[in-house]
Every structure is written in structure tokens, then in C-alpha cells.
Design an enzyme around this catalytic site. Structure first.
Site, short mmCIF file in Angstrom:
data_model
loop_
_atom_site.label_atom_id
_atom_site.label_comp_id
_atom_site.label_asym_id
_atom_site.label_seq_id
_atom_site.Cartn_x
_atom_site.Cartn_y
_atom_site.Cartn_z
N CYS A 172 -0.12 3.59 3.01
CA CYS A 172 0.49 3.28 4.34
C CYS A 172 2.05 3.64 3.82
O CYS A 172 2.18 4.61 5.20
CB CYS A 172 0.40 1.56 4.15
SG CYS A 172 -1.16 1.01 3.71
N CYS A 196 0.39 -1.20 -0.24
CA CYS A 196 0.06 0.10 0.36
C CYS A 196 0.59 1.71 0.24
O CYS A 196 1.74 1.26 0.91
CB CYS A 196 -0.77 0.27 1.51
SG CYS A 196 -1.99 0.88 1.65
#
Length: 144
Positions: free
Chosen positions: A72, A69
Site C-alpha cells: 500500500c 501494508c
């Protein structure tokens, strides 16, 4: 609130009972003798997630994330900075939803990154999306 708290060690995950006035960095784990308050997010797994979220009387801010991600990974430094800012008021932790999907599943995480604040086993609030450090701090302070 009592003048003592149960804090889970970020190193060996043993529950410790310490005086609140020791949160400033004086407290060490009775088991592994490492500092109990580090300001760094703790990497959680299935077992340590249950211990930190269920046993700690200090709020635990969990970042549900995954290595693939992009947002993230972009938020990781801000999450660490917020954890250091609030180190005596909350424990910051990260749970890799890719590596531990069975731990994340009961929380119905629909998008990542998602942060949730837990206290004594109960989820108090959650927010999704990458945020800068200042906004993470403001959000956590508004919850705790």
C-alpha cells in the site's frame, strides 16, 4: 449528461454543483472557496466516504489501504500520480481500513491494496494489488 455536475469538495466535503467546463481547475467550493479539482487523493473517513461516494457525479476511485501494508505504501506515489493524470475525469481518494474498518466492511475487502471505482453511490469495478501509475490510469479509463 447534463452540463452541470455535483462534485464533493476535497477540503470541506460540501457538495457543489458546477459546470463541466469548469473541471479544468477554475471551480472553487462555494463553502470553503478552495479548488474543487486538485489531482491529489482525498483522505476519507466514515462521513466523508459516504458523501464522496454517494453524492459525487464524478467517478470516485478509492484506494482501500492500511499504514502497516508495505505494498500500500509502495503504491501511494503511483496512486497520486494517476489521480493527477485523471484529475478532471475522476476524484481519487484513500480510505484507511485500519482506522475505519466499519466503513470498509460492507465492501468485503479481502486484501489490500484494493481499488474500487464508484459513481453516484454504485461500485463499478475493483482491482486488488499494487499497480504502477500507468496501469492504474489504464484500468480507471477502462471502467469510466
Amino acid at each position: 449528461m447534463s452540463d452541470k455536475l455535483h462534485i464533493v469538495c476535497p477540503h470541506c466535503h460540501t457538495t457543489n454543483r458546477i459546470a463541466i467546463d469548469q473541471l479544468g481547475g477554475e471551480a472553487h467550493c462555494g463553502s470553503c472557496h478552495q479548488p474543487l479539482v486538485t489531482g491529489h487523493p482525498v483522505a476519507l473517513d466514515d462521513t466523508s466516504f459516504a458523501r464522496h461516494v454517494g453524492r459525487s457525479q464524478l467517478p470516485v476511485v478509492v484506494d482501500f489501504w492500511a499504514p502497516w501494508c508495505g505494498p500500500c505504501r509502495m503504491m501511494a506515489p503511483a496512486f497520486e500520480q494517476a489521480g493527477n493524470t485523471l484529475k478532471t475525469r475522476a476524484q481519487f481518494a484513500k480510505l484507511d481500513t485500519e482506522a475505519y474498518p466499519q466503513t470498509a466492511a460492507p465492501f468485503n475487502i479481502r486484501s489490500i491494496p484494493t481499488m474500487a471505482v464508484f459513481k453516484e453511490g454504485k461500485e463499478l469495478a475493483r482491482i486488488s494489488g499494487a499497480l504502477p501509475a500507468g496501469e492504474i490510469v489504464r484500468w480507471v479509463e477502462s471502467v469510466i
